[in-house]
Each structure stands twice: as C-alpha cells, then as structure tokens.
Write an enzyme that holds these catalytic residues in place. Structure first.
Site, PDB file in Angstrom:
ATOM      1  N   GLY A   1       2.465   2.043  11.042  1.00  0.00           N
ATOM      2  CA  GLY A   1       3.930   3.364  10.508  1.00  0.00           C
ATOM      3  C   GLY A   1       4.619   3.656  11.678  1.00  0.00           C
TER       4      GLY A   1
ATOM      5  CE  LYS B   1      -0.243   3.042   4.565  1.00  0.00           C
ATOM      6  NZ  LYS B   1      -0.454   3.084   5.974  1.00  0.00           N
TER       7      LYS B   1
ATOM      8  CG  ASN C   1      -1.974   0.943   0.998  1.00  0.00           C
ATOM      9  OD1 ASN C   1      -1.796   2.310   0.732  1.00  0.00           O
ATOM     10  ND2 ASN C   1      -2.450   0.944   2.548  1.00  0.00           N
TER      11      ASN C   1
ATOM     12  CB  SER D   1       5.497  -1.440  12.097  1.00  0.00           C
ATOM     13  OG  SER D   1       4.931  -0.643  12.271  1.00  0.00           O
TER      14      SER D   1
ATOM     15  CG  HIS E   1      -5.771   1.618   5.388  1.00  0.00           C
ATOM     16  ND1 HIS E   1      -5.090   2.812   6.299  1.00  0.00           N
ATOM     17  CD2 HIS E   1      -4.694   1.286   5.405  1.00  0.00           C
ATOM     18  CE1 HIS E   1      -4.045   2.741   6.933  1.00  0.00           C
ATOM     19  NE2 HIS E   1      -3.813   1.438   6.163  1.00  0.00           N
TER      20      HIS E   1
ATOM     21  CD  GLU F   1      -2.571   5.252   6.556  1.00  0.00           C
ATOM     22  OE1 GLU F   1      -3.290   5.377   5.441  1.00  0.00           O
ATOM     23  OE2 GLU F   1      -2.556   4.964   7.209  1.00  0.00           O
TER      24      GLU F   1
ATOM     25  CD  GLU G   1      -3.420  -2.948   6.744  1.00  0.00           C
ATOM     26  OE1 GLU G   1      -2.390  -2.915   6.937  1.00  0.00           O
ATOM     27  OE2 GLU G   1      -4.168  -1.420   6.816  1.00  0.00           O
TER      28      GLU G   1
HETATM   29  P1  13P Z   1       3.475   0.027   7.482  1.00  0.00           P
HETATM   30  O1  13P Z   1       3.637  -0.385   6.174  1.00  0.00           O
HETATM   31  O2  13P Z   1       4.243   0.889   7.335  1.00  0.00           O
HETATM   32  O3  13P Z   1       2.858   0.599   9.180  1.00  0.00           O
HETATM   33  O4  13P Z   1       1.549   0.660   6.991  1.00  0.00           O
HETATM   34  C1  13P Z   1       0.635  -0.567   6.800  1.00  0.00           C
HETATM   35  C2  13P Z   1      -0.654  -0.177   6.897  1.00  0.00           C
HETATM   36  O5  13P Z   1      -1.305   0.948   6.518  1.00  0.00           O
HETATM   37  C3  13P Z   1      -0.920  -0.613   5.057  1.00  0.00           C
HETATM   38  O6  13P Z   1      -1.891  -0.874   3.986  1.00  0.00           O
END
Ligand code: 13P
Length: 257
Positions: A174, A12, A10, A214, A96, A98, A168
């Site tokens: 992140g 983003k 992803n 992560s 997601h 976010e 997740e």
């Molecule tokens: P990270 O791997 O940067 O923690 O992000 C995970 C994520 O949100 C994938 O959709």
C-alpha cells in the site's frame, strides 16, 4: 517444473455490496471463459456470498481473507472453514501482515489456521514478509525463514505441494514502493530453498510463491518474469478492474513464454 501462475486480488476492507458486485461483474466479463493463469478474488467476508453467485460459470475462484480454526460452536463473531467452502470459497488468505500487526496474529496461530483450512478443503495462501526496519537491519531472510517455518510447522509432506505462499514485504504494501524484481526473486529463491529443506526439492518445486506489495500493471511483467515468482497477491490494483485485468494479462503472457 511448471507452476501455473496464480493472481489473487485481496480486496481487504475496501468495498461495499454495490462496488463488490460491480467489480466482480467486470472481472467475470473481462476474464471470459478461461485464462492461462489461475485467478481468484478475496472480497470482505460479508460479500463473499453475493460475489460467489456472480462467479458461477466463471474460471475466477473465490477466496476469504481469514478464518477461525474451530468447528461449529460458541465463537461469537467468527467464521470457520466449513462456512467458507459452503458459500463457494476455494482459497483463504492466512497470516496477512495486517492481521499480524493489527490483530497480533502469531505464526503458531497461522499454523493452526492452516490445519483448519486444509481439513476444510480450502487452499491456504500463507503470507510472510519483513518490515522496513528488519530489511534495513539485514534480517529479511531470518524473519521470513522464521515465519515460513512457524506458519508451516504442522504441515505434512503429503499436503505441502498444494499450499500457496505469498511473500509480501510490509514496506511495499500500500506504499507504492515495490521490491525490485531482483530483491523479490532473491527472497523467493531463499523461500524455495527452505521449502526444499523442510519437505523435498520436488515438493518445493511445486509450491507456488506469490509476490505481494504494490503490484501494478506497469511492474507486473518484470516481477512475474522472475523464475521463482509464481503469481501475485494484489491489493490496491485489484480494486480497479482494468488494472487487475492488466496484471492477469501479464501472468497469461508469462504462461505463454
Ligand atoms: P497493495 O497491492 O495495495 O500494496 O497490497 C498488497 C497486499 O497486501 C495484498 O495482500
């Protein structure tokens, strides 16, 4: 029940055209003609087309990060499933954390988007996960159960096996904090039990549940080695070709065992 591990990147809102094209090119080269696990990358919407062109002939598949659940019409700024399949997408990430947190996306909206994705021949990757406060309050299972039930509310049995779920934990995204393999496996196991209740044990045994938060080359083997972890949804580490390739290699190694 064998579920083919599925590694998705992803990206983003983290690339520009040049970096997207460069990264996709490196991955096409790195993966070669086939890999034991399934691999997809999900670039920002505006670069999907450019990346799609590069993926021709590669086993790497393309995914979008969102869609709008309507047919063509007066929806300024939005992109629907037909447009995404038109440019070569096979997957779409839905719900997601976010988007849930920043755009206020609800389970009901995710459920509607899921129907639109399936109707448009896209495979949805439905994200669920608890916040740190919820984990500390020991609400993890309840929160995840409500998200899975709500997001899959309108999913009928005939199509359920093809859906992908991504667990997740928000506190691991992140942050460099990863759920331990045991913590992740425990939630994955409870999601699969829930899916068995919602559908059938056979269907639950076919649904792939990715872990995200992560995931890095150095923790991928242990996470992917868990019986109910069927792949990874990778953020930061998917932006570095070498790291993403190492995670793919970890999944390929799991396939071989
Ligand atoms: P990270 O791997 O940067 O923690 O992000 C995970 C994520 O949100 C994938 O959709």
């Amino acid at each position: 029940m064998t579920r083919r591990p599925f590694i998705a990147g992803n990206w983003k809102m983290n690339t520009r055209r040049d970096s997207a094209v460069e990264l996709a090119g490196q991955l096409v080269k790195g993966v070669g003609e086939r890999s034991a696990c399934e691999v997809a990358i999900c670039p920002p919407t505006v670069y999907l087309s450019a990346v799609s062109d590069l993926l021709a002939g590669s086993p790497i598949e393309l995914g979008a990060q969102n869609l709008y659940p309507a047919a063509d019409g007066a929806y300024t700024g939005e992109v629907n499933a037909a447009m995404l399949t038109d440019i070569g997408c096979r997957f779409v990430i839905l719900g997601h954390s976010e988007r849930r947190q920043l755009m206020g996306e609800t389970d009901a909206e995710v459920a509607t988007k899921l129907q639109a994705a399936l109707a448009g021949n896209l495979v949805p990757i439905v994200c669920v996960g608890e916040t740190l406060e919820q984990r500390q309050a020991e609400q993890t299972e309840a929160v995840v159960e409500a998200q899975v039930r709500g997001s899959l509310a309108e999913l009928d049995e005939a199509r359920a096996a093809g859906v992908v779920i991504a667990y997740e934990p928000v506190w691991a995204i992140g942050t460099g904090l990863t759920a331990t393999p045991e913590q992740a496996e425990s939630v994955h196991r409870s999601i699969r039990q829930l899916l068995a209740e919602m559908f059938t044990p056979e269907i639950a045994g076919q649904i792939r549940i990715q872990y995200g938060g992560s995931v890095k080359p150095d923790n991928a083997v242990d996470l992917l080695g868990q019986p109910n972890i069927d792949g990874a949804l990778v953020g930061g580490a998917s932006l570095k070709a070498a790291d993403f390739m190492a995670i793919i290699a970890a999944a390929d190694a799991v396939c071989a065992t």
